[in-house]
Design a protein around this motif. Structure first.
Motif, PDB file in Angstrom:
ATOM      1  N   ALA A  16       1.200  -1.272   0.180  1.00 39.90           N
ATOM      2  CA  ALA A  16      -0.221   0.409   0.112  1.00 39.90           C
ATOM      3  C   ALA A  16       0.637   1.573   0.093  1.00 39.90           C
ATOM      4  N   LEU A  17       2.080   1.162   0.641  1.00 40.69           N
ATOM      5  CA  LEU A  17       2.745   2.534   0.501  1.00 40.69           C
ATOM      6  C   LEU A  17       3.537   2.174  -0.566  1.00 40.69           C
ATOM      7  N   GLN A  53       5.556  12.705   2.756  1.00 44.71           N
ATOM      8  CA  GLN A  53       5.122  12.782   4.189  1.00 44.71           C
ATOM      9  C   GLN A  53       5.683  11.567   4.382  1.00 44.71           C
ATOM     10  N   PHE A  54       6.157  11.552   5.623  1.00 41.95           N
ATOM     11  CA  PHE A  54       7.744  10.237   5.797  1.00 41.95           C
ATOM     12  C   PHE A  54       6.599   9.919   6.735  1.00 41.95           C
ATOM     13  N   PHE A  55       6.726   7.966   6.504  1.00 39.96           N
ATOM     14  CA  PHE A  55       5.803   7.403   6.774  1.00 39.96           C
ATOM     15  C   PHE A  55       7.208   5.514   6.914  1.00 39.96           C
ATOM     16  N   VAL A  56       7.086   5.439   8.767  1.00 43.79           N
ATOM     17  CA  VAL A  56       7.871   3.937   7.959  1.00 43.79           C
ATOM     18  C   VAL A  56       7.457   2.573   9.047  1.00 43.79           C
ATOM     19  N   LEU A  57       7.046   2.083   8.496  1.00 44.14           N
ATOM     20  CA  LEU A  57       6.628   0.417   8.594  1.00 44.14           C
ATOM     21  C   LEU A  57       6.716   0.095   9.858  1.00 44.14           C
ATOM     22  N   GLU A  58       6.672   0.158  10.923  1.00 45.57           N
ATOM     23  CA  GLU A  58       7.011  -0.804  12.688  1.00 45.57           C
ATOM     24  C   GLU A  58       6.961  -2.735  12.218  1.00 45.57           C
ATOM     25  N   GLU A  59       8.208  -2.620  12.806  1.00 41.95           N
ATOM     26  CA  GLU A  59       8.517  -3.940  12.938  1.00 41.95           C
ATOM     27  C   GLU A  59       8.708  -4.788  12.049  1.00 41.95           C
ATOM     28  N   TYR A  60       9.288  -4.054  11.017  1.00 52.10           N
ATOM     29  CA  TYR A  60       9.933  -4.863   9.282  1.00 52.10           C
ATOM     30  C   TYR A  60      11.317  -5.112   9.945  1.00 52.10           C
ATOM     31  N   MET A  61      10.814  -6.294   9.039  1.00 53.33           N
ATOM     32  CA  MET A  61      12.029  -7.649  10.326  1.00 53.33           C
ATOM     33  C   MET A  61      12.564  -8.166   9.044  1.00 53.33           C
ATOM     34  N   LEU A  66      15.029  -0.630   5.518  1.00 56.89           N
ATOM     35  CA  LEU A  66      14.017  -0.235   4.520  1.00 56.89           C
ATOM     36  C   LEU A  66      14.046   1.321   4.359  1.00 56.89           C
ATOM     37  N   TYR A  67      13.399   1.457   3.047  1.00 56.99           N
ATOM     38  CA  TYR A  67      13.247   2.222   2.439  1.00 56.99           C
ATOM     39  C   TYR A  67      12.310   3.909   3.045  1.00 56.99           C
ATOM     40  N   VAL A  68      12.901   4.324   3.618  1.00 53.87           N
ATOM     41  CA  VAL A  68      11.213   5.895   3.987  1.00 53.87           C
ATOM     42  C   VAL A  68      10.896   6.568   3.190  1.00 53.87           C
ATOM     43  N   GLY A  69      12.391   7.826   2.300  1.00 49.89           N
ATOM     44  CA  GLY A  69      11.549   8.625   1.667  1.00 49.89           C
ATOM     45  C   GLY A  69      12.906   9.468   0.407  1.00 49.89           C
ATOM     46  N   LYS A  70      12.127  10.527   0.709  1.00 52.91           N
ATOM     47  CA  LYS A  70      13.539  10.832  -0.493  1.00 52.91           C
ATOM     48  C   LYS A  70      13.542  12.725   0.205  1.00 52.91           C
ATOM     49  N   LEU A  71      14.642  13.182   0.599  1.00 50.42           N
ATOM     50  CA  LEU A  71      15.172  14.880   0.238  1.00 50.42           C
ATOM     51  C   LEU A  71      15.131  15.071  -0.843  1.00 50.42           C
ATOM     52  N   HIS A  72      14.671  16.445  -1.088  1.00 48.44           N
ATOM     53  CA  HIS A  72      15.048  16.219  -2.011  1.00 48.44           C
ATOM     54  C   HIS A  72      14.815  18.319  -1.523  1.00 48.44           C
ATOM     55  N   SER A  73      16.165  19.036  -3.149  1.00 50.36           N
ATOM     56  CA  SER A  73      15.875  20.337  -2.430  1.00 50.36           C
ATOM     57  C   SER A  73      15.668  20.326  -4.431  1.00 50.36           C
ATOM     58  N   ASP A  74      15.134  22.070  -4.850  1.00 52.58           N
ATOM     59  CA  ASP A  74      14.814  22.329  -6.392  1.00 52.58           C
ATOM     60  C   ASP A  74      16.411  23.202  -6.487  1.00 52.58           C
ATOM     61  N   VAL A  75      17.396  23.070  -5.261  1.00 45.55           N
ATOM     62  CA  VAL A  75      18.908  24.389  -5.682  1.00 45.55           C
ATOM     63  C   VAL A  75      19.179  22.218  -6.431  1.00 45.55           C
ATOM     64  N   GLU A 136      18.273  24.865   7.010  1.00 45.61           N
ATOM     65  CA  GLU A 136      17.692  23.764   8.059  1.00 45.61           C
ATOM     66  C   GLU A 136      16.048  23.620   8.022  1.00 45.61           C
ATOM     67  N   SER A 137      16.582  22.373   7.385  1.00 51.89           N
ATOM     68  CA  SER A 137      14.524  22.208   8.128  1.00 51.89           C
ATOM     69  C   SER A 137      13.375  21.562   9.191  1.00 51.89           C
ATOM     70  N   GLU A 138      12.993  21.432   9.758  1.00 51.94           N
ATOM     71  CA  GLU A 138      12.266  19.968  10.406  1.00 51.94           C
ATOM     72  C   GLU A 138      11.536  19.253   9.450  1.00 51.94           C
ATOM     73  N   PHE A 139      11.710  17.996  10.380  1.00 53.68           N
ATOM     74  CA  PHE A 139      10.344  16.803   9.317  1.00 53.68           C
ATOM     75  C   PHE A 139      10.311  15.948  10.071  1.00 53.68           C
ATOM     76  N   VAL A 140       9.354  15.400  10.448  1.00 54.78           N
ATOM     77  CA  VAL A 140       8.623  14.043  11.767  1.00 54.78           C
ATOM     78  C   VAL A 140       8.919  12.675  10.246  1.00 54.78           C
ATOM     79  N   ILE A 141       9.580  11.727  10.956  1.00 47.31           N
ATOM     80  CA  ILE A 141       9.144  10.809  10.591  1.00 47.31           C
ATOM     81  C   ILE A 141       8.691   9.415  11.377  1.00 47.31           C
ATOM     82  N   LYS A 142       6.809   9.449  11.203  1.00 51.17           N
ATOM     83  CA  LYS A 142       5.659   8.582  11.989  1.00 51.17           C
ATOM     84  C   LYS A 142       6.288   7.147  11.955  1.00 51.17           C
TER      85      LYS A 142
END
Length: 648
Positions: A16-17, A53-61, A66-75, A136-142
């Motif tokens: 699904a992700l 919006q970053f999500f990571v699945l718990e209990e990954y074995m 485990l791929y979480v997401g990608k950071l990218h700057s338009d620069v 510098e910017s702050e973000f959350v991984i849920k």
């Protein structure tokens, strides 16, 4: 390879992700808040971070990060001139970033129940200058929840009580299960309850966990305790959900739904007629299937011929009815009694009164057994009177006793000599007539209390006791006498008519305070010239002087005979001598000395001469010479003087 439930769930969530992320273009990604960037004092165009919006699945074995997401700057133009730096919670230890691509991976298994999200900070640096190209910017991984926690009953196991005979649907207790999974995401924490054990007696409300009665008229006396097993299942009870169980012990509490019942319709007890009053005759008990206060009894006699003879009370510890004697039993008067006893609960439940009366009755028959009883006197106490002047052998009175048994054995009498130690009285063994055995003296003993024994002729061990109080009647056989030993004095300087003593009398005869006494001097003393007597007419008399002055040297003691007569019939009299001493008195008439002179001085010998003689005797006794050594004595000046004094 087969997948377990948890692994299968993880697999579906990963798909699904992946579909969610792959279907979004960079233009559709949300932008984060950014800060203006200044370099060399010149303003440059505002740039923005762009990421998912970053999500990571718990209990990954899995074995790979485990791929979480990608950071990218338009620069970033994709020429490798930009590198990405990650800092904050879990940076480097849990989350790593590819500095060239901005791809973020999780390197460890995560547990949402331990930590639901991580706050990180991202930086884009110029690779050559190592200076920021973006603020510098702050973000959350849920951490994305999966259903990996079963419901738990933290307060179990449970105990509860419900009254027996409760109607269907009566609430018993509420159980509660908690699920550590995310209640805001999916159905992982949505619990439903079911009963695995305890049907058909109890049920549970699926949503609330409230346990209720499911059968009517559950009877504690048939079964008083039930063990229930309650299950809580998440995923709203669907297949694949996790579950937990707890036990509930339900006790049916007692209500007063059972009346007392006597196990027997009748009882019979034999008791001897000699049983003392207040003795226990019998104990009976009505059975009650209830317990505690609901089984407490009250007993009473409702019918029969034993009213007033017996009573019944309850033993609070055993709930037994205790029958006791209230009056003496007499086999010869009545040989049996019948009692109708009722037992009832103290507090009957009104709901069950329709079932019938909450009481029961039984019959108790009491058989009185004959006992060989000792003789019984016709009176508990025989009061008798006799004059102290009565002759020996005279009759005082009669006692009577009989054998109360049906055999009516003859009775023989005797006096208990422990109560008549001096044997003043005798009793006829056959008739019970009491006579005097000695002369009586009221003044020695005014009342004689004796015990008379009555013995069965056929059974001498059966002895009854009667009590006789013999009062000795007074006669006037004691003459009056002085009330005390008087110590009477008269002063040498007494005047005529002066009262020197007031006297009174006593009499041992009755009445002790009702006699009238008469006082006078004897005929011989009537005409004396020294003293006179005056009867005061109040049982006292006064002694007075008749002349002026008394001298001890002439007579130091006078004896005055006083004649006293009582008012008895016939009257008695006595002569009592009053001793009067002559004393030297002070000015107030108080005696100083009453001793007479020991010696009378010879004529012509003065007091001074007597003193000189005594002094010489003492001197002679004090010298070491013998009496025969007169020459040495005469040579001593002192001795010569002493002898000279004696000769003169």
């Amino acid at each position: 390879m087969k997948l377990g439930k948890v692994e299968f769930c993880h697999f579906l969530q990963l798909i699904a992700l992946f579909l969610c992320f792959s279907g979004m273009s960079q233009a559709e990604l949300s932008r984060s808040r950014s800060k203006p960037y200044f370099q060399s004092g010149r303003s440059r165009t505002k740039r923005s971070w762009v990421w998912n919006q970053f999500f990571v699945l718990e209990e990954y074995m899995g074995s790979d990060p485990l791929y979480v997401g990608k950071l990218h700057s338009d620069v970033d133009k994709g020429d490798g001139s930009i590198k990405y730096i990650l800092s904050g919670e879990g940076a480097s230890s849990i989350f790593i970033i590819d500095e060239n691509t901005g791809d973020i991976h999780a390197t460890k298994r995560l547990d949402r129940e331990e930590q639901a999200y991580y706050t990180l900070r991202a930086q884009a640096l110029d690779r050559l200058t190592n200076k920021p190209v973006e603020p510098e910017s702050e973000f959350v991984i849920k951490i994305q929840d999966i259903n990996d926690n079963e419901p738990k009953f933290l307060d179990g196991p449970y105990t509860a009580g419900v009254p027996e005979m409760s109607p269907v649907g009566t609430s018993v207790v509420q159980v509660t299960a908690t699920d550590a999974d995310d209640p805001t995401y999916g159905n992982s924490a949505r619990v439903v309850y079911s009963i695995l054990q305890g049907q058909p007696y109890f049920s549970v409300e699926p949503k609330t966990g409230v346990i209720k009665t499911a059968l009517p008229n559950m009877d504690r006396e048939a079964k008083d305790q039930y063990l229930l097993v309650i299950q809580a299942k998440d995923m709203v009870g669907q297949n694949g959900g996790l579950s937990g169980t707890t036990s509930v012990t339900v006790t049916l509490t007692d209500v007063n739904d059972n009346p007392p019942r006597f196990p027997r319709r009748s009882y019979q007890y034999n008791v001897p007629e000699s049983l003392p009053v207040a003795s226990v005759v019998a104990r009976i008990k009505a059975a009650d299937a209830d317990i505690g206060a609901n089984a407490e009894m009250e007993y009473k006699i409702v019918d029969g011929d034993g009213f007033g003879i017996f009573k019944i009370s309850v033993d609070k510890d055993t709930q037994e009815g205790i029958i006791t004697i209230q009056k003496d039993l007499d086999f010869e008067a009545k040989t049996s009694y019948t009692l109708r006893i009722e037992a009832a609960n103290r507090d009957a439940d009104p709901r069950f009164l329709s079932l019938g009366p909450f009481s029961d009755t039984t019959t108790v028959k009491i058989i009185v057994e004959d006992v060989d009883e000792p003789p019984v006197f016709s009176s508990p106490l025989y009061p008798m009177e006799v004059s102290e002047a009565t002759q020996v052998g005279n009759i005082i009175g009669t006692v009577a006793a009989h054998d109360p048994d049906s055999s009516n054995s003859p009775v023989r009498y005797s006096i208990d000599r422990n109560t008549d130690l001096e044997r003043y009285f005798n009793i006829d063994a056959n008739s019970g007539v009491i006579t005097t055995a000695k002369s009586l003296d009221r003044e020695t003993n005014a009342v004689h209390n004796i015990t008379v024994l009555a013995m069965e002729s056929q059974n001498p061990s059966q002895i009854g006791r009667g009590y006789v109080a013999i009062t000795i009647l007074d006669i006037n056989d004691n003459a009056p006498e002085f009330a005390m030993d008087y110590e009477t004095t008269v002063c040498e300087n007494a005047q005529p008519g002066q009262v020197i003593q007031k006297i009174s009398a006593v009499d041992k005869d009755e009445p002790s305070n009702g006699h009238q006494f008469y006082f006078s001097l004897t005929t011989d003393a009537t005409n004396n010239h020294n003293f006179s007597l005056k009867d005061n007419k109040d049982n006292t008399a006064s002694i007075l002087t008749r002349r002026n002055g008394f001298r001890r040297q002439e007579q130091s003691v006078y004896y005055l005979p006083v004649f006293i007569v009582d008012s008895g019939s016939p009257s008695l009299s006595s002569t009592n001598t009053l001793t009067i001493r002559v004393c030297d008195c002070d000015a107030d008439g108080v005696a100083q000395t009453c001793n007479a002179e020991a010696y009378v001085l010879p004529a012509g010998l003065s007091t001074g001469a007597l003193i000189a003689i005594l002094a010489c005797v003492l001197t002679l006794l004090a010298t070491p010479h013998t009496i025969g050594d007169l020459s040495s004595l005469t040579r001593d000046r002192t001795h010569v003087s002493c002898i000279g004094s004696i000769e003169s």
